[in-house]
Design an enzyme around this catalytic site. Structure first.
Site, PDB file in Angstrom:
ATOM      1  N   GLY A 188       0.792  -1.393   0.022  1.00 24.17           N
ATOM      2  CA  GLY A 188       0.091   0.093  -0.086  1.00 24.17           C
ATOM      3  C   GLY A 188       1.015   1.305  -0.081  1.00 24.17           C
TER       4      GLY A 188
ATOM      5  N   LEU B 125       8.101  -0.066  10.239  1.00 26.30           N
ATOM      6  CA  LEU B 125       8.816   1.198  10.052  1.00 26.30           C
ATOM      7  C   LEU B 125       9.890   0.678   9.008  1.00 26.30           C
ATOM      8  CD1 LEU B 125       9.174   3.684  12.922  1.00 26.30           C
ATOM      9  CD2 LEU B 125       7.333   3.380  11.275  1.00 26.30           C
ATOM     10  N   ASN B 126      10.280  -0.686   9.361  1.00 25.19           N
ATOM     11  CA  ASN B 126      11.453  -1.036   8.186  1.00 25.19           C
ATOM     12  C   ASN B 126      11.026  -1.163   7.090  1.00 25.19           C
ATOM     13  OD1 ASN B 126      10.606  -3.466   8.744  1.00 25.19           O
ATOM     14  ND2 ASN B 126      12.429  -4.418   8.837  1.00 25.19           N
TER      15      ASN B 126
ATOM     16  N   CYS C 265      -1.451  -9.145  17.358  1.00 31.13           N
ATOM     17  CA  CYS C 265      -2.733  -8.997  18.164  1.00 31.13           C
ATOM     18  C   CYS C 265      -3.703  -9.822  17.874  1.00 31.13           C
ATOM     19  CB  CYS C 265      -2.648  -7.249  18.024  1.00 31.13           C
ATOM     20  SG  CYS C 265      -1.518  -6.455  18.923  1.00 31.13           S
TER      21      CYS C 265
ATOM     22  N   CYS D 278     -17.121 -20.906 -11.248  1.00 31.19           N
ATOM     23  CA  CYS D 278     -16.785 -20.035 -10.053  1.00 31.19           C
ATOM     24  C   CYS D 278     -17.945 -19.631  -9.280  1.00 31.19           C
ATOM     25  CB  CYS D 278     -15.970 -18.722 -10.726  1.00 31.19           C
ATOM     26  SG  CYS D 278     -15.786 -17.631  -9.168  1.00 31.19           S
TER      27      CYS D 278
END
Lengths: 528, 691
Positions: free
Chosen positions: B32, B60-61, B177, B444
């Site tokens: 994203g 952050l990495n 989490c 499908c």
């Protein structure tokens, strides 16, 4: 029950850094991460005035993808000032950057991505910098953003070749991009990360005494209790029936496909079917493994090529550790006709105790093989009075990966060879140009000089699709060196990936050219 | 001249289309962030970003739009804030919300976009967006990465295969989490038991990072919760020291099933849209415990154990594992070959074939499921649900996102035929594989259906108004049909008593979906998915359920005529069952001889045909079908040709080779393998990945 060791592998608790980079450590391990953190990457961007963005976005995006996983240092050499057009395509500039040094501004925003990484900027003109090529010494990977002035590119490439520094040449314009990698003349990779399934090596046709003794200990399979019969590890089942087969076939193992099919039927027929399941899982495993495992040991091309290199044949006091181990493994191969045993045993249905016993037989053999290789490494070290002792771990890792080791041979950047009129490079290109779907014209169009050079060759060749060629030329001309952000972003991803492979010396990097056509969504990888 | 000088030059006429486009980006994680950067710098006019998550240190990495100071803030809002600085002429709107919330994001919301990008990290949300985009008839660009592999797929109703045209594997890693604080599915509890509780009690004990399925680097609700979870783990470690004591089971039980749950219950924010958990009490269960022993429970692996049975098994397996760990301590030290004495420490890791660990994981996960009102699972099912951690790196995300934008250009041109399915792959031989988009799978269950909308007055409308008034009389359905809502069947001919119920009574509110299954034996229609809408006011006295006009007609419609407006629907018949399981051309198309417009990529630039065979094979392997690669490796070794398995020099062209008995036979095997593989995994599947 499928057996596994009751004593699982002992794992050490992860450190904070291991946690931070957990996701990537799974791809290149602590050794790869260390190599990244020890590296210093130089990005060279030409100042092109209004003549396009000079692949600067592809270059900076590459750095972004190297700063995030934490290379140690990077330096941007770029004497240009930020223009408004730069702001529109380069994410590592902001409005206030306008008119400032592009190198300084990009460096600063890139540094913000990861506090563990040090950035540097060189803003003096490239021509000044290159007056003393030794200023390139701190860097162990150089990335050039094309187009660069020919003379400057030549100086950098020749310097890199002379000092065995890896170099990547990127060009991105419009919907097209390309990158070429200049590897040192010899670029060995021990940890090529082969498919885990291809590492299994059971040596069923060249068993050693301890393994054979285990088969002997089974005595007569037919006399085993049902439960025991259904839990003989498939490796032993195959060894057991191979002995039987040999007795009936003048001591020869199944060789042809027909033999193997018959042998498979023989194994399958030996399964007991008078039970609830109507068969035995271990025998199913054995039958399924016949084609894969009942084969004489053969050495793969990468390893064979390595043995044939002069550096492997002639060891002297200057030989690199890699070649000393390679030579020791070559000696091992010449003595035994096989490579050192990797020693891992695939999962198989068995009683835990039996499985562990078998596992230990494979492990001990592997250790013995490593010891033999180590011994010849040590004697070479002694012979040439080498100061640095090659670590045991390095020898062990080499032995484990021996079958998959690869030695790449690099040569001067193809663009430079074209420029110099290298006959062999031209021939390769001419051949490639005859493929209808080739993307090579993109690379040629990027190289203004080479276009005219090739004109006469191409003109006289009836097999070349001129329309496609001209279309790709025209598209490159149309965009006039202007980058499209998303194409440069894809390119930056690809180049960074190759850079990581090169820096970590893991996986096999592209050797040597990759051309990307964003319109077709295709790439072409070539050895030019 | 100015900022957009370069893109204008490269994109030509498309540039103005891009400027006018209104696009939706779902997910502001790994892909994203990259996508948003690309969209902004390509000059897209209006971008909406949706993400449910807040930023965690561990993001952050690689999620490079976020910085230290953004921790705990919503991803969508920060991404918008940061990215908007880079193109002042682009309108950015951020939604910190769940894309699955149909009240916030109804069909009409989806319809308002030119194009939707999926940059999600889970199957559920992907499926939801796929369904919404099909229903809204808005093109979707779906993407995903795992490690070095990435995929991009263009989905357009009726033109290309949809996300659900091929079966998908269950995702294999989970945000910490979700596992530790907010489980919502059985798998969450299983992963908790296997990758948190078991390692904490019997593993290296440091934390869950050593485990396979727990993803601690992703999607933490916030740093505070992570800290709480760390404290919890520490407390558990203390309890571990009393292993072997009589009350060990009680201590563990009351810690993880009572105290930790009570702490979670107190987190008000967490339970706004989730069911609050209820803790269990050891003493209470102990007093109720029946005399049935675990010896009779444990082997019954097909049945779902009761709460008390799970309680009994939890105690007995915990005891068995404790004893084993004590015993192993001596053996481990003697048997270890480790050179590092500090590493010597006996551990028990999960092994699906080790009955004690399996019993432990089954019972512990079921106890937790009970607490969170999640369905309990049989031991048999628990055994099936195992997997590995998925690596994620910046490079793959960068490539994937860039390729998404490239596909967007084609979609904007309406050039679906030239859109590509793209596969990234780490190999010296090539960087990228592409193939033409696949046609929709007629069978499908998601896109191989007819879709429509009924406008209803929920007060007056009964199910009979739908069945008789619309399905039978207007669409020609016979007696035999089943109507399903999102939970299960609400009508079939044996459920006549349902007919007089109103839509309101049936809970069929605005923005819900109904599926009509034609049970005609001879020539049934494909399933019909009806969106229920109560937005249009139906005049009193008019029929309370009407088929809505098509999207286009509706958008042009004037409200005053709305009452009279009525749509029609063409509903195709189900395709006849194929005589063979897999038509011949499918084998070719997906496996062996398909021409992938990818040039000669085998490292030499000459052996084109050979490269293709290898490439197709590897491609199939990318789709999660390791069996294929294993099989190929096996075959290669089997020929003893010596050069097999070499990554960059493709020497084995056995599908085409003649005169070599082995080669031919193995070639056949190989084609089979690819076919099986396709059938099993369904290529083109975008599996779980970095968000």
């Amino acid at each position: 029950m499928t057996a596994t060791a009751t004593t699982p592998p002992l794992i050490q608790a992860p450190t904070a850094k291991e946690k931070k980079y957990d996701r990537q450590l799974r791809l290149w391990a602590a050794s790869g991460q260390q190599a990244l953190e020890d590296s210093h990457v130089l990005l060279v961007i030409a100042s092109n005035g209004d003549d396009g963005s000079g692949s600067s976005v592809a270059g900076v995006e590459t750095l972004k993808n190297l700063v995030l996983p934490s290379i140690g240092n990077f330096t941007i050499a770029d004497s240009a000032k930020v223009t408004e057009a730069d702001l529109g395509i380069n994410f590592f500039l902001r409005s206030q950057s306008l008119g400032q040094s592009r190198a300084e501004e990009c460096k600063q925003l890139l540094e913000e991505l990861n506090p563990d990484v040090q950035g540097h900027a060189i803003t003096t003109p490239l021509s000044d910098l290159l007056k003393d090529p030794s200023r390139l010494r701190p860097y162990n990977l150089i990335i050039l953003c094309a187009p660069l002035p020919q003379e400057q590119r030549r100086i950098i490439c020749e310097y890199a070749q002379q000092y065995s520094v890896c170099l990547i040449h990127i060009q991105s314009a419009g919907f097209y991009s390309s990158f070429s990698i200049q590897l040192p003349s010899v670029f060995p990779i021990v940890d090529t990360h082969p498919d885990p399934d291809s590492i299994q090596d059971l040596r069923l046709l060249s068993p050693w005494p301890e393994l054979l003794a285990e088969v002997k200990a089974l005595d007569d399979l037919d006399k085993l209790e049902d439960h025991d019969h259904g839990h003989v590890p498939y490796a032993l089942i195959l060894l057991y029936y191979l002995e039987k087969w040999k007795q009936n076939n003048e001591g020869k193992a199944p060789d042809t496909f027909k033999d193997k099919t018959q042998f498979r039927d023989m194994v399958r027929a030996a399964a007991r079917t008078d039970n609830a399941e109507g068969g035995e899982e271990n025998f199913d495993e054995a039958a399924a493994a016949v084609l894969k495992t009942v084969a004489p040991f053969s050495i793969k091309s990468g390893c064979r090529e390595m043995f044939e290199k002069d550096s492997c044949k002639v060891i002297n006091e200057d030989s690199a550790s890699f070649w000393i181990i390679a030579a020791a493994i070559k000696t091992f191969y010449e003595t035994h006709g096989v490579l050192p045993l990797p020693g891992s045993l695939p999962d198989m249905k068995a009683k835990s105790a039996d499985y562990i016993k078998l596992q230990n037989i494979y492990k001990s053999k592997a250790r013995k093989d490593v010891a033999e290789v180590s011994q010849s490494v040590r004697s070479m070290e002694k012979k040439f009075s080498r100061k640095d002792v090659i670590p045991d771990g390095e020898i062990e890792a080499f032995c484990k990966n021996a079958a998959h080791v690869k030695v790449l041979e690099g040569s001067l950047l193809p663009q430079l060879r074209i420029e110099k009129g290298d006959i062999q490079t031209r021939k390769t290109m001419l051949n490639e140009l005859q493929n209808t779907e080739t993307l090579l014209p993109i690379l040629l169009a990027f190289e203004n000089g080479s276009r005219s050079q090739l004109d006469d060759m191409i003109a006289n060749n009836g097999k070349i699709d001129f329309e496609a060629l001209n279309n790709q030329f025209a598209e490159v001309d149309r965009v006039g060196g202007r980058e499209l952000h998303n194409i440069s972003s894809v390119t930056g991803g690809m180049v960074a990936q190759e850079a990581i492979k090169i820096i970590t010396r893991q996986y096999v990097p592209v050797n040597n050219t990759c051309i990307f056509d964003g319109i077709g969504g295709t790439t072409l990888v070539l050895k030019l | 001249m100015g900022r957009d000088k370069y893109p204008r030059q490269s994109l030509g006429a498309l540039h103005s289309q891009i400027k006018q486009a209104r696009v939706l980006l779902i997910g502001a994680g790994g892909i994203g962030c990259e996508l948003l950067k690309n969209l902004v710098l390509t000059g897209f006019g209006e971008i909406h970003i949706i993400d449910l998550d807040t930023i965690d240190l561990s993001n952050l990495n690689r999620q490079f739009l976020f910085r230290q100071e953004h921790i705990k803030k919503p991803k969508a809002l920060v991404a918008k804030e940061v990215a908007s600085k880079f193109n002042p002429s682009c309108t950015l709107t951020a939604h910190h919300a769940n894309i699955k919330d149909t009240q916030l994001f109804p069909l009409s919301f989806f319809r308002s976009f030119t194009l939707v990008f999926n940059a999600l990290d889970n199957l559920d949300a992907r499926r939801h967006v796929n369904k919404m985009c099909l229903a809204a008839d808005v093109p979707l660009i779906e993407s995903g990465t795992t490690g070095f592999n990435g995929q991009v797929q263009v989905i357009k109703k009726g033109k290309t295969a949809c996300y659900d045209c091929t079966e998908k594997e269950v995702p294999k890693t989970y945000p910490v989490c979700t596992i530790r604080s907010t489980p919502s599915q059985p798998i969450h509890c299983i992963v908790w038991a296997k990758s948190y509780l078991l390692p904490e009690l019997f593993g290296v004990g440091e934390d869950e990072e050593t485990s396979d399925q727990l993803d601690t680097s992703e999607d933490a609700d916030n740093a505070e919760e992570i800290r709480n979870l760390k404290a919890e783990a520490q407390a558990l470690k203390k309890i571990r020291e009393s292993m072997g004591n009589d009350d060990f089971a009680k201590q563990v039980f009351n810690k993880v099933f009572r105290d930790d749950i009570d702490r979670l219950r107190g987190m008000e924010d967490m339970w706004k849209s989730r069911t609050r958990p209820t803790s269990l009490n050891y003493e209470a269960l102990q007093s109720e415990a029946s005399s049935s022993t675990d010896a009779t429970i444990s082997p019954s692996d097909q049945n779902t154990w009761t709460l008390l049975e799970n309680f009994a098994i939890f105690k007995s397996s915990l005891h068995a594992l404790s004893m084993r760990l004590k015993q192993n301590a001596g053996i481990a030290i003697a048997a270890t070959e480790a050179t590092n004495p500090a590493a010597v420490r006996p551990v028990i890791t999960f092994d699906k074939d080790d009955p004690d660990t399996l019993d432990f994981v089954t019972s512990a996960s079921n106890l937790r499921s009970h607490i969170f009102s999640i369905p309990l699972q049989s031991k048999f099912t628990v055994k099936q649900m195992a997997g590995n951690i998925i690596p994620a790196i910046a490079t793959t995300n960068a490539m994937t996102a860039g390729l998404c934008v490239m596909q967007a250009f084609k979609v904007l041109r309406g050039d679906y035929f030239r859109a590509k399915m793209l596969f990234l792959e780490n190999s010296g031989a090539r960087a990228l594989n592409s193939e033409p988009p696949r046609p929709p799978n007629p069978e499908c269950a998601v896109c191989g259906i007819a879709t429509g909308q009924v406008d209803v007055d929920p007060e007056r409308a009964t199910l009979n108004d739908l069945v008789d008034g619309v399905l039978k009389s207007e669409l020609g359905y016979g007696e035999e049909m089943t109507i399903m809502n999102e939970v299960g069947p609400i009508y079939d001919p044996d459920m006549e008593d349902m007919l007089p119920k109103t839509f309101r009574e049936l809970g069929l509110r605005d923005e819900t979906f109904l599926t009509v299954i034609d049970d005609d034996e001879e020539n049934p229609r494909v399933n019909l998915q009806l969106a229920v809408s109560s937005k249009r006011k139906l005049p009193a006295g008019s029929r309370p359920v009407v088929l809505a006009p098509t999207t286009a007609a509706m958008e042009d419609g004037r409200p005053e005529e709305a009452g009279q407006q009525r749509g029609t629907l063409e509903i195709a018949r189900k395709p006849k069952k194929a005589t063979s399981d897999r038509p011949e051309e499918m084998v070719e198309g997906n496996g062996v001889t398909v021409v992938i417009a990818n040039g000669a990529a085998n490292g030499t630039g000459t052996g084109k045909g050979k490269g293709k065979v290898k490439r197709s094979a590897d491609e199939a392997g990318l789709d999660g079908a390791d069996t294929l690669k294993r099989k190929l490796a096996a075959d290669d070794d089997g020929t003893g040709s010596g050069a097999a398995g070499d990554a960059s020099v493709v020497t084995n062209d056995s599908t085409k080779s003649n005169g070599d008995v082995d080669g031919d036979a193995l070639g056949f095997d190989r084609a089979q393998a690819i076919m099986l593989d396709d059938a099993a995994a369904g290529d083109g599947s975008i599996v779980i990945d970095d968000d």
